[in-house]
Design an enzyme around this catalytic site. Structure first.
Site, PDB file in Angstrom:
ATOM      1  N   MET A 101       0.819  -1.203   0.000  1.00 26.48           N
ATOM      2  CA  MET A 101       0.000   0.000   0.000  1.00 26.48           C
ATOM      3  C   MET A 101       0.863   1.268   0.000  1.00 26.48           C
ATOM      4  O   MET A 101       2.070   1.220   0.193  1.00 26.48           O
ATOM      5  CB  MET A 101      -0.918   0.003   1.228  1.00 26.48           C
ATOM      6  CG  MET A 101      -1.920  -1.140   1.246  1.00 26.48           C
ATOM      7  SD  MET A 101      -2.931  -1.188   2.732  1.00 26.48           S
ATOM      8  CE  MET A 101      -3.929   0.309   2.536  1.00 26.48           C
ATOM      9  N   HIS A 102       0.216   2.391  -0.222  1.00 24.16           N
ATOM     10  CA  HIS A 102       0.744   3.740   0.029  1.00 24.16           C
ATOM     11  C   HIS A 102       1.770   4.244  -0.992  1.00 24.16           C
ATOM     12  O   HIS A 102       2.128   5.408  -0.957  1.00 24.16           O
ATOM     13  CB  HIS A 102       1.379   3.845   1.417  1.00 24.16           C
ATOM     14  CG  HIS A 102       0.595   3.225   2.525  1.00 24.16           C
ATOM     15  ND1 HIS A 102      -0.726   3.536   2.754  1.00 24.16           N
ATOM     16  CD2 HIS A 102       0.938   2.311   3.464  1.00 24.16           C
ATOM     17  CE1 HIS A 102      -1.154   2.835   3.806  1.00 24.16           C
ATOM     18  NE2 HIS A 102      -0.175   2.079   4.236  1.00 24.16           N
TER      19      HIS A 102
ATOM     20  N   ASP B 192      -2.683  -4.960   0.687  1.00 24.87           N
ATOM     21  CA  ASP B 192      -2.184  -6.259   1.141  1.00 24.87           C
ATOM     22  C   ASP B 192      -2.845  -6.773   2.410  1.00 24.87           C
ATOM     23  O   ASP B 192      -3.198  -7.964   2.499  1.00 24.87           O
ATOM     24  CB  ASP B 192      -0.664  -6.234   1.291  1.00 24.87           C
ATOM     25  CG  ASP B 192      -0.154  -5.054   2.102  1.00 24.87           C
ATOM     26  OD1 ASP B 192      -0.956  -4.302   2.697  1.00 24.87           O
ATOM     27  OD2 ASP B 192       1.083  -4.868   2.153  1.00 24.87           O
TER      28      ASP B 192
END
Length: 485
Positions: free
Chosen positions: A77-78, A233
């Site tokens: 992520m991110h 995830d």
């Protein structure tokens, strides 16, 4: 059949499943991490794409992929993946574990004081929004050329279908999403100099976002294959473990420790650094506490105390220490800083209370207890939002020890349910979301069942009472030494 693609930090994994949810085949390719400067962490999006193609090439050579009807996605992520008008990456992607934008976190918080109310989260360097502010300040020529901002797994979707799309769970980790409304927030985008037009279209995790390009169908021997939104995830991992409904929760014990609890509505406890995100299915959210060093603390101590492995350490703890043993010190398990509940990247580990009677087994017990108490602090922070869990599913490599599983139940006062877990992780959740998208008439609990229960560990109330007192001193020790970090 269904394909699940998981873009992790260390590699890409692609799995093939059938309509019974059984794993047919898998392929994986490693990825390298670039650390060009202190606090920086980057990867080249082209490497993600090449690794994905290599995995799918490998699967297509070994298996007939013509029956594949849908592909789902999961991923780290991110990460900030910046594309120009031609769809090319403008720079390496800035990853989730990049820490360069602390100043931009403060800037965004000051610019939009309601950011925590909107997103349910504190603004941290790991999230996507402050990364874009950093690019705006330090690489203005690149910032001016940004046409689309994508999360890592959604770059793979773009390469596979030409669509700019994302799912709610992954988008919630950007700090641009109104997590309660499940929509982009214009005030947060504007504060970063961006607009909705530069964001991907939002979908629920089990919705179709597009179709595999004809040239790629031909390459891999597929026909009309739908691409499904997928999940970040952690949410994908929860889908793979059947954690989909309110009241369900899991504790994942790996290098880090993550407590994940599903809620029926948007809730938050940002003051204790609890993450509040959308889940990968409609009308569901989740709260998540994160401990940065969990099972890794036991690995660290075993290596430095002369044990062959964590198994030998655990046996020594079980045979040569006890809950009422005064020779057991306290251990603060913050070897790499801490997230929930302290949100202190500068936190350090510490032993306290060592005496002449203390042995390495006592110190090992202190490490196991310290990790357990820190995990319980994270669970309490999540439950402080009014969440109630009907037992906690334990997964991950750190739960091989029944002794530690029982200790976790005793420390937290909550039942711990050890369940079977495979090695496919979020990729299984991605494949299940693809399965759900193609079969909307089937209940999600049928496609996403709980893994088989191996053993349930009920808390021993007498031990819980002892640990309540130890946990109080554990917390007091943290605040006593915090100024010295």
């Amino acid at each position: 059949m269904f394909i699940g693609i998981d873009l992790g930090t260390s590699g890409v994994k692609v799995i093939l499943t059938n309509t019974d949810g059984e794993l047919i085949a898998s392929a994986s390719t490693r990825l390298e991490l670039s650390l060009p400067k202190p606090l920086w962490s980057e990867q080249n999006p082209q490497d993600w794409w090449q690794a994905t193609c290599d995995c799918l090439d490998s699967l297509s050579k070994e298996h007939n992929l013509a029956p594949v009807s849908a592909i789902g996605f999961a991923g780290q992520m991110h990460g900030a993946t910046l594309l120009d008008k031609g769809g090319s990456a403008l720079r390496p992607a800035i990853l989730w574990n990049d820490g360069r934008c602390e100043a931009e976190c403060r800037e965004l918080t000051e610019a939009v004081p309601s950011v925590t109310d909107i997103t349910g989260n504190l603004v941290m360097p790991g999230f996507t929004a402050p990364k874009l502010l950093w690019v705006k300040h330090h690489e203005p020529e690149i910032f001016k050329r940004i046409n689309k901002v994508l999360l890592p797994k959604d770059y793979l979707r773009y390469k596979l279908s030409g669509d700019f799309a994302s799912d709610m769970s992954d988008a919630a980790g950007t700090i641009w999403l109104d997590v309660g409304k499940r929509d982009w927030d214009d005030s947060l985008l504007n504060a970063c100099g961006l607009s909705r037009q530069q964001m991907p279209t939002l979908f629920e995790g089990n919705q179709v976002t597009g179709t595999l390009l004809p040239s790629l169908c031909q390459r891999w021997g597929m026909r009309d294959v739908k691409l499904v939104a997928g999940a970040g995830d952690n949410a994908a991992g929860a889908i793979g473990c059947g954690i989909i409904n309110p009241g369900q929760a899991m504790l994942s014990l790996g290098t880090s420790g993550v407590y994940f609890a599903v809620t029926r509505e948007f809730r938050s406890n940002a003051a204790s650094a609890v993450h509040s995100f959308c889940h990968a299915l409609p009308d569901r959210w989740h709260l998540m506490s994160v401990m940065l060093s969990a099972a890794s603390c036991l690995q660290w101590y075993a290596a430095n105390a002369g044990y062959q492995d964590v198994g030998e350490l655990t046996a020594d703890i079980e045979n040569n220490s006890g809950i009422d043993d005064d020779a057991t010190p306290y251990f603060l398990p913050y070897l790499t800083g801490e997230r929930t509940p302290h949100n202190n990247p500068s936190a350090k580990g510490m032993f306290f209370g060592i005496s002449a009677a203390t042995t390495r087994a006592h110190m090992g017990r202190a490490v196991m207890e310290g990790v357990s108490m820190a995990l319980a602090d994270g669970i309490d922070a999540v439950h402080g939002c009014g969440v109630q869990a009907d037992g906690i599913s334990l997964i991950g490599g750190g739960v091989r020890s029944s002794y530690w599983c029982q200790m976790l139940a005793n420390v937290s006062g909550l039942a711990m349910n050890l369940r079977q877990s495979g090695d496919v992780g979020p990729a299984l959740g991605a494949a299940r979301l693809a399965h759900l998208a193609m079969n909307p008439e089937i209940k999600p609990s049928y496609i996403c069942p709980f893994p088989k229960l191996v053993k349930s560990f009920e808390p021993d109330n007498s031990h819980f009472d002892v640990y309540l007192k130890r946990r109080q001193k554990f917390r007091e020790l943290y605040f006593a030494v915090e100024p010295h970090f």
